[in-house]
Design a protein around this motif. Structure first.
Motif, short mmCIF file in Angstrom:
data_model
loop_
_atom_site.label_atom_id
_atom_site.label_comp_id
_atom_site.label_asym_id
_atom_site.label_seq_id
_atom_site.Cartn_x
_atom_site.Cartn_y
_atom_site.Cartn_z
N ALA A 101 1.20 8.26 8.63
CA ALA A 101 0.42 8.30 7.83
C ALA A 101 0.49 9.62 6.84
CB ALA A 101 -0.95 8.09 7.84
N GLU B 197 0.41 -1.26 -0.05
CA GLU B 197 -0.17 -0.10 0.12
C GLU B 197 0.86 1.12 0.09
OE1 GLU B 197 -2.54 -0.01 3.22
OE2 GLU B 197 -3.91 -1.70 2.77
N ARG B 198 2.25 1.21 0.55
CA ARG B 198 2.78 2.32 0.63
C ARG B 198 4.02 2.37 0.71
NH1 ARG B 198 0.36 3.96 6.86
NH2 ARG B 198 -1.57 3.83 5.99
N VAL C 148 6.34 4.80 -2.27
CA VAL C 148 5.80 6.43 -2.55
C VAL C 148 7.92 6.14 -2.04
CG1 VAL C 148 5.87 8.19 -0.35
CG2 VAL C 148 4.07 6.72 -0.64
N LEU D 11 6.94 4.38 6.86
CA LEU D 11 5.42 3.59 6.01
C LEU D 11 4.07 3.90 7.26
CD1 LEU D 11 6.69 0.13 4.35
CD2 LEU D 11 6.10 2.60 3.90
N GLN E 30 2.87 9.75 3.05
CA GLN E 30 1.89 9.56 2.13
C GLN E 30 0.88 11.02 1.63
OE1 GLN E 30 2.92 6.62 2.19
NE2 GLN E 30 3.69 6.77 4.32
#
Length: 186
Positions: free
Chosen positions: A62, A14-15, A18, A59, A65
């Motif tokens: 939040a 998910e992260r 980045v 990560l 992000q």
């Protein structure tokens, strides 16, 4: 709560895409490169796992992000080396957790003890160094060196510095999660 391997994999899925702030790689690419460097150097499974997970705190924050730039460009020390500690405590022993916790101090130590080290830091690492307390004085460097996991933290830090190569091919996350499984607490 304790992170298991499925949750770690989900975080990277998910992260991990980045950007690794201020560097030409993503968070996942950086983690894989660092773990691969450790593996190539003959590190044990615990240190390879620490190398994979050393920036997991990034990560878990939040807010990172959505930032348009590096936290250091905004004057933020995110203290990422501590963020994942409570979540890793039930999953991994000190041989994994302590090098992660100490890898930021290892940078400060290396700047104090290796005259050429500072000149090799990336611009983002130089900014974060200032936010993280700067170069250690001689007493702080001695105290750091006396810690049980300092040597592993220094090795991790050196791989961390190298793990910023755009387009470098490495083994997959699955490969390194299999390594992590071997050192998980049961």
């Amino acid at each position: 709560m304790t992170l298991d391997l499925a949750e770690i994999a989900r975080l990277f899925a998910e992260r991990g895409g980045v950007a690794y702030a201020g560097e030409p790689v993503s968070q996942l690419e950086h983690a894989l490169q660092c773990a691969w460097l450790a593996e190539q150097a003959g590190a044990g499974d615990a240190l390879v796992t620490a190398s994979l997970l050393h920036d997991l705190g990034h990560l878990l924050i939040a807010e990172h992000q959505t930032l348009s730039g590096s936290p250091t460009e905004l004057g933020i020390d995110d203290r990422h080396q501590y963020i994942a500690m409570p979540l890793l405590r039930g999953a991994f022993g000190a041989e994994v957790r302590e090098p992660i916790r100490l890898h930021v101090d290892a940078k400060r130590y290396l700047c104090a003890t290796r005259p050429d080290y500072f000149s090799r830091l990336s611009p983002d690492s130089v900014r974060s160094l200032a936010l993280q307390g700067g170069v250690m004085d001689a007493q702080a460097a001695q105290r750091f060196a006396e810690q049980r996991w300092a040597g592993d933290a220094v090795r991790l830090r050196l791989w961390d510095d190298e793990a910023k190569v755009a387009g470098l091919e490495t083994p997959t996350l699955k490969h390194f999660l299999e390594t992590a499984a071997r050192v998980m607490l049961r």
